[in-house]
Design a protein around this motif. Structure first.
Motif, PDB file in Angstrom:
ATOM      1  N   HIS A  68       0.831  -1.206   0.000  1.00 58.51           N
ATOM      2  CA  HIS A  68       0.000   0.000   0.000  1.00 58.51           C
ATOM      3  C   HIS A  68       0.865   1.255   0.000  1.00 58.51           C
ATOM      4  O   HIS A  68       0.536   2.248  -0.674  1.00 58.51           O
ATOM      5  N   LEU A  69       1.971   1.239   0.759  1.00 56.52           N
ATOM      6  CA  LEU A  69       2.867   2.392   0.789  1.00 56.52           C
ATOM      7  C   LEU A  69       3.481   2.622  -0.585  1.00 56.52           C
ATOM      8  O   LEU A  69       3.540   3.768  -1.065  1.00 56.52           O
ATOM      9  N   GLN A  70       3.909   1.562  -1.223  1.00 55.40           N
ATOM     10  CA  GLN A  70       4.485   1.687  -2.566  1.00 55.40           C
ATOM     11  C   GLN A  70       3.457   2.240  -3.543  1.00 55.40           C
ATOM     12  O   GLN A  70       3.763   3.127  -4.354  1.00 55.40           O
ATOM     13  N   ILE A 196      22.847  -9.663   4.342  1.00 59.22           N
ATOM     14  CA  ILE A 196      21.924  -9.733   3.209  1.00 59.22           C
ATOM     15  C   ILE A 196      22.543  -8.992   2.036  1.00 59.22           C
ATOM     16  O   ILE A 196      23.074  -7.892   2.186  1.00 59.22           O
ATOM     17  N   LEU A 197      22.464  -9.593   0.868  1.00 55.74           N
ATOM     18  CA  LEU A 197      22.947  -8.969  -0.356  1.00 55.74           C
ATOM     19  C   LEU A 197      21.752  -8.634  -1.238  1.00 55.74           C
ATOM     20  O   LEU A 197      20.965  -9.512  -1.588  1.00 55.74           O
ATOM     21  N   ILE A 198      21.602  -7.363  -1.586  1.00 54.76           N
ATOM     22  CA  ILE A 198      20.502  -6.940  -2.447  1.00 54.76           C
ATOM     23  C   ILE A 198      21.072  -6.615  -3.831  1.00 54.76           C
ATOM     24  O   ILE A 198      21.865  -5.684  -3.964  1.00 54.76           O
ATOM     25  N   PRO A 199      20.686  -7.344  -4.864  1.00 54.87           N
ATOM     26  CA  PRO A 199      21.149  -6.995  -6.216  1.00 54.87           C
ATOM     27  C   PRO A 199      20.653  -5.606  -6.598  1.00 54.87           C
ATOM     28  O   PRO A 199      19.452  -5.333  -6.572  1.00 54.87           O
ATOM     29  N   ALA A 200      21.560  -4.712  -6.918  1.00 53.20           N
ATOM     30  CA  ALA A 200      21.190  -3.326  -7.216  1.00 53.20           C
ATOM     31  C   ALA A 200      20.245  -3.224  -8.400  1.00 53.20           C
ATOM     32  O   ALA A 200      19.427  -2.308  -8.476  1.00 53.20           O
ATOM     33  N   VAL A 201      20.328  -4.159  -9.348  1.00 54.61           N
ATOM     34  CA  VAL A 201      19.467  -4.102 -10.535  1.00 54.61           C
ATOM     35  C   VAL A 201      18.039  -4.519 -10.205  1.00 54.61           C
ATOM     36  O   VAL A 201      17.138  -4.314 -11.013  1.00 54.61           O
ATOM     37  N   ALA A 202      17.822  -5.120  -9.046  1.00 56.54           N
ATOM     38  CA  ALA A 202      16.489  -5.595  -8.686  1.00 56.54           C
ATOM     39  C   ALA A 202      15.811  -4.672  -7.680  1.00 56.54           C
ATOM     40  O   ALA A 202      14.847  -5.048  -7.038  1.00 56.54           O
ATOM     41  N   VAL A 203      16.322  -3.454  -7.552  1.00 53.93           N
ATOM     42  CA  VAL A 203      15.839  -2.532  -6.531  1.00 53.93           C
ATOM     43  C   VAL A 203      14.886  -1.507  -7.125  1.00 53.93           C
ATOM     44  O   VAL A 203      15.111  -0.994  -8.215  1.00 53.93           O
ATOM     45  N   ILE A 204      13.834  -1.226  -6.386  1.00 53.10           N
ATOM     46  CA  ILE A 204      12.932  -0.116  -6.697  1.00 53.10           C
ATOM     47  C   ILE A 204      13.073   0.900  -5.578  1.00 53.10           C
ATOM     48  O   ILE A 204      12.939   0.559  -4.401  1.00 53.10           O
ATOM     49  N   THR A 205      13.361   2.144  -5.914  1.00 53.61           N
ATOM     50  CA  THR A 205      13.492   3.166  -4.875  1.00 53.61           C
ATOM     51  C   THR A 205      12.131   3.786  -4.593  1.00 53.61           C
ATOM     52  O   THR A 205      11.268   3.880  -5.466  1.00 53.61           O
ATOM     53  N   LEU A 206      11.952   4.220  -3.344  1.00 55.19           N
ATOM     54  CA  LEU A 206      10.713   4.866  -2.944  1.00 55.19           C
ATOM     55  C   LEU A 206      10.949   6.352  -2.708  1.00 55.19           C
ATOM     56  O   LEU A 206      11.923   6.720  -2.051  1.00 55.19           O
TER      57      LEU A 206
END
Length: 220
Positions: A68-70, A196-206
């Protein structure tokens, strides 16, 4: 038949008594420890989870109001945001509860839009926090989610790409949860942070609102 009814009644009484003893023998109590300030520098979504990069800690949230926030932060209604703030609770040094308060200016909305915001996101009429010293009705929604402290392995890379220009100041309260047993032993939670490793290409910024965008009525 009468004997069976009496026997069933005895078993039911015994079962209810057992539940009562169990509930009274084990209770959970949250003990407030202290509070602090945290600077939240980046907000990222990956695999339906929200990751927040802070100055002191990193945070991983799952479920709750994240979707909902997204949806709200990518809608046209962000233009009516009047004020926003964030609060965090850290329990047992690992479990986190996050609260993101968003206040909308109803004067910039039609009655139909107000109804849609209430139905879709749950915005309700409420006053601004007292410390702002502004008496003006607003539409407010608290977006909540639970999660845990995390250790992002590639936090420097993520901050380089996605750091917001001005960090969001959040109030943090620390609690210790105690599960008290009937023998007097207390079980206090604890644990290590999971890398935790977050793939930068799989990120959505808010787009997070960090500034107070109001003016006092006599200065508008």
């Amino acid at each position: 038949i009468l004997y069976r009814k009496i026997k069933m009644k005895k078993w039911l009484t015994y079962f209810l008594l057992l539940i009562s003893i169990t509930l009274t023998a084990c209770t959970t109590k949250s003990e407030y420890l202290n509070s602090d300030k945290e600077q939240l520098k980046a907000f990222l979504i990956s695999q339906h989870k929200l990751y927040v990069v802070g100055q002191h800690y990193d945070y991983q949230f799952d479920g709750g109001d994240i979707k909902h926030l997204q949806d709200f932060l990518t809608s046209k209604y962000t233009e009516t945001v009047f004020y926003a703030d964030a609060k965090l609770e850290i329990h047992d040094g690992k479990n986190v509860k996050g609260y993101y308060h968003i206040y909308l200016d109803p004067k910039k909305l039609s009655q139909n839009e107000i109804g849609l915001l209430n139905k879709r996101f749950g915005f309700m009429q409420k006053e601004l926090p007292q410390e702002l010293n502004i008496k003006q009705p607003m539409l407010m929604k608290v977006f909540q989610a639970e999660g845990m402290l995390a250790k992002l392995q590639n936090r420097d890379e993520l901050l380089t790409k996605y750091k917001i220009s001005t960090p969001l100041q959040a109030e943090v309260k620390y609690y210790k949860n105690q599960v008290k047993l009937n023998d007097g032993v207390s079980d206090i939670g604890g644990g290590l942070l999971a890398p935790i490793l977050i793939p930068a290409v799989a990120v959505i910024t808010l787009p997070i609102f960090i500034m107070i965008t109001y003016c006092k009525p006599d200065n508008c």
